[in-house]
Design a protein around this motif. Structure first.
Motif, PDB file in Angstrom:
ATOM      1  N   SER A 169       0.817  -1.216   0.000  1.00  0.00           N
ATOM      2  CA  SER A 169       0.000   0.000   0.000  1.00  0.00           C
ATOM      3  C   SER A 169       0.852   1.269   0.000  1.00  0.00           C
ATOM      4  O   SER A 169       0.339   2.366  -0.245  1.00  0.00           O
ATOM      5  CB  SER A 169      -0.923   0.012   1.218  1.00  0.00           C
ATOM      6  OG  SER A 169      -0.168   0.102   2.429  1.00  0.00           O
ATOM      7  N   LEU A 170       2.153   1.131   0.270  1.00  0.00           N
ATOM      8  CA  LEU A 170       3.028   2.296   0.316  1.00  0.00           C
ATOM      9  C   LEU A 170       3.344   2.792  -1.090  1.00  0.00           C
ATOM     10  O   LEU A 170       3.507   1.997  -2.017  1.00  0.00           O
ATOM     11  CB  LEU A 170       4.338   1.954   1.039  1.00  0.00           C
ATOM     12  CG  LEU A 170       4.241   1.572   2.518  1.00  0.00           C
ATOM     13  CD1 LEU A 170       5.606   1.141   3.038  1.00  0.00           C
ATOM     14  CD2 LEU A 170       3.706   2.744   3.338  1.00  0.00           C
ATOM     15  N   THR A 171       3.441   4.103  -1.239  1.00  0.00           N
ATOM     16  CA  THR A 171       3.870   4.680  -2.516  1.00  0.00           C
ATOM     17  C   THR A 171       5.359   4.989  -2.522  1.00  0.00           C
ATOM     18  O   THR A 171       5.950   5.183  -3.577  1.00  0.00           O
ATOM     19  CB  THR A 171       3.094   5.975  -2.822  1.00  0.00           C
ATOM     20  OG1 THR A 171       3.292   6.915  -1.750  1.00  0.00           O
ATOM     21  CG2 THR A 171       1.613   5.679  -2.970  1.00  0.00           C
ATOM     22  N   THR A 172       5.962   5.025  -1.326  1.00  0.00           N
ATOM     23  CA  THR A 172       7.404   5.244  -1.197  1.00  0.00           C
ATOM     24  C   THR A 172       7.991   4.139  -0.326  1.00  0.00           C
ATOM     25  O   THR A 172       7.512   3.891   0.780  1.00  0.00           O
ATOM     26  CB  THR A 172       7.711   6.616  -0.568  1.00  0.00           C
ATOM     27  OG1 THR A 172       7.183   7.654  -1.394  1.00  0.00           O
ATOM     28  CG2 THR A 172       9.227   6.808  -0.435  1.00  0.00           C
ATOM     29  N   HIS A 173       9.012   3.475  -0.842  1.00  0.00           N
ATOM     30  CA  HIS A 173       9.638   2.372  -0.122  1.00  0.00           C
ATOM     31  C   HIS A 173      11.068   2.740   0.264  1.00  0.00           C
ATOM     32  O   HIS A 173      11.768   3.419  -0.495  1.00  0.00           O
ATOM     33  CB  HIS A 173       9.669   1.112  -0.997  1.00  0.00           C
ATOM     34  CG  HIS A 173       8.319   0.592  -1.357  1.00  0.00           C
ATOM     35  ND1 HIS A 173       7.590  -0.238  -0.538  1.00  0.00           N
ATOM     36  CD2 HIS A 173       7.553   0.794  -2.462  1.00  0.00           C
ATOM     37  CE1 HIS A 173       6.446  -0.541  -1.111  1.00  0.00           C
ATOM     38  NE2 HIS A 173       6.400   0.075  -2.278  1.00  0.00           N
ATOM     39  N   ARG A 174      11.498   2.279   1.417  1.00  0.00           N
ATOM     40  CA  ARG A 174      12.881   2.458   1.861  1.00  0.00           C
ATOM     41  C   ARG A 174      13.756   1.389   1.203  1.00  0.00           C
ATOM     42  O   ARG A 174      13.441   0.210   1.257  1.00  0.00           O
ATOM     43  CB  ARG A 174      12.983   2.392   3.369  1.00  0.00           C
ATOM     44  CG  ARG A 174      12.286   3.544   4.102  1.00  0.00           C
ATOM     45  CD  ARG A 174      12.456   3.434   5.604  1.00  0.00           C
ATOM     46  NE  ARG A 174      11.934   2.165   6.111  1.00  0.00           N
ATOM     47  CZ  ARG A 174      12.629   1.299   6.842  1.00  0.00           C
ATOM     48  NH1 ARG A 174      13.890   1.541   7.157  1.00  0.00           N
ATOM     49  NH2 ARG A 174      12.084   0.182   7.265  1.00  0.00           N
ATOM     50  N   VAL A 175      14.829   1.818   0.588  1.00  0.00           N
ATOM     51  CA  VAL A 175      15.732   0.906  -0.114  1.00  0.00           C
ATOM     52  C   VAL A 175      17.162   1.232   0.284  1.00  0.00           C
ATOM     53  O   VAL A 175      17.556   2.400   0.309  1.00  0.00           O
ATOM     54  CB  VAL A 175      15.576   1.039  -1.655  1.00  0.00           C
ATOM     55  CG1 VAL A 175      16.623   0.196  -2.379  1.00  0.00           C
ATOM     56  CG2 VAL A 175      14.172   0.623  -2.083  1.00  0.00           C
ATOM     57  N   ASP A 176      17.919   0.190   0.608  1.00  0.00           N
ATOM     58  CA  ASP A 176      19.359   0.343   0.817  1.00  0.00           C
ATOM     59  C   ASP A 176      20.075  -0.051  -0.470  1.00  0.00           C
ATOM     60  O   ASP A 176      19.841  -1.142  -1.012  1.00  0.00           O
ATOM     61  CB  ASP A 176      19.845  -0.537   1.968  1.00  0.00           C
ATOM     62  CG  ASP A 176      19.596   0.085   3.324  1.00  0.00           C
ATOM     63  OD1 ASP A 176      19.224   1.279   3.371  1.00  0.00           O
ATOM     64  OD2 ASP A 176      19.756  -0.623   4.341  1.00  0.00           O
ATOM     65  N   CYS A 177      20.920   0.837  -0.952  1.00  0.00           N
ATOM     66  CA  CYS A 177      21.751   0.552  -2.120  1.00  0.00           C
ATOM     67  C   CYS A 177      23.148   0.201  -1.616  1.00  0.00           C
ATOM     68  O   CYS A 177      23.885   1.079  -1.160  1.00  0.00           O
ATOM     69  CB  CYS A 177      21.792   1.753  -3.064  1.00  0.00           C
ATOM     70  SG  CYS A 177      22.877   1.529  -4.487  1.00  0.00           S
ATOM     71  N   HIS A 178      23.483  -1.071  -1.684  1.00  0.00           N
ATOM     72  CA  HIS A 178      24.787  -1.536  -1.214  1.00  0.00           C
ATOM     73  C   HIS A 178      25.804  -1.409  -2.351  1.00  0.00           C
ATOM     74  O   HIS A 178      25.683  -2.096  -3.370  1.00  0.00           O
ATOM     75  CB  HIS A 178      24.699  -2.977  -0.730  1.00  0.00           C
ATOM     76  CG  HIS A 178      23.682  -3.190   0.350  1.00  0.00           C
ATOM     77  ND1 HIS A 178      23.862  -2.730   1.639  1.00  0.00           N
ATOM     78  CD2 HIS A 178      22.458  -3.799   0.324  1.00  0.00           C
ATOM     79  CE1 HIS A 178      22.817  -3.057   2.375  1.00  0.00           C
ATOM     80  NE2 HIS A 178      21.945  -3.705   1.606  1.00  0.00           N
TER      81      HIS A 178
END
Length: 210
Positions: A169-178
């Motif tokens: 349901s989120l429009t913005t997701h937290r992402v880690d770029c390794h």
């Protein structure tokens, strides 16, 4: 018997990358803000998005040699600077009878050689194997690159993305770029937000870090 028609020297090569209009976003997605729409309209100009220097080849089952031919032609005709391959494991090696890991390794080497030859940056997406799903932290590693270790060897930079939430349901997701590999440079992790309706990554907001 009719006369054979001479080929038109001005006609584009049928293997040339084609310039196409990007598809419109589905209507159910959130509308753009005024600032976002203004920036898009400024980039479009009078010819629309189809006038942007973006060239797409969506031919299925394309080989390494065919990609090289397309890129060389596009560099000559359009002076392109960036090539995006989506994705590396879909390329067909010229030796179809070789084991899969050898085919992917050959494709990786071919893209590396092509980048050096043409002076273009080549960005290759790649699949990961499923071992990452069994780890408690879910953090991807270089060894997760699927089908061939030569991808790690040939690449100058390797970025591994990890989404930190699974709420649809989120429009913005937290992402880690390794940043797993940088030839002659530092590695680390960059915190990003993925804005789904714009297909865009940007630096993580203060709310996302909380």
């Amino acid at each position: 018997m009719g006369r054979r028609r001479r080929p038109d020297p001005t006609a584009p090569d049928r293997h040339e990358p084609q310039q196409r209009h990007p598809r419109r976003a589905p209507r159910e997605r959130p509308a753009l803000t005024g600032d976002q729409a203004g920036r898009i309209n400024a980039a479009r100009g009078s010819r629309g998005l189809g006038g942007l220097p973006i060239y797409i080849c969506d031919k299925a089952g394309i080989t390494d040699a065919a990609v090289a031919g397309l890129v060389r032609s596009a560099v000559r005709r359009y002076a392109i600077k960036l090539v995006v391959c989506d994705y590396l494991q879909l390329l067909r090696s010229d030796d179809a009878k070789a084991p899969r890991y050898q085919q992917v390794g050959a494709s990786s080497r071919a893209m590396k050689a092509l980048a050096k030859e043409t002076g273009t940056a080549i960005l290759c997406l790649a699949q990961l194997n499923r071992e990452v799903e069994s780890r408690p932290d879910g953090k991807p590693r270089l060894s997760d690159l699927r089908d061939s270790g030569e991808i790690e060897q040939d690449s100058d930079v390797i970025l591994l993305l990890q989404r930190l939430d699974d709420d649809p349901s989120l429009t913005t997701h937290r992402v880690d770029c390794h940043v797993a590999k940088v030839r002659n440079g530092p590695t680390g992790t960059v915190e990003l937000d993925y804005i789904r309706n714009l297909t865009k990554f940007e630096s993580r907001s203060a709310e996302g870090r909380a």
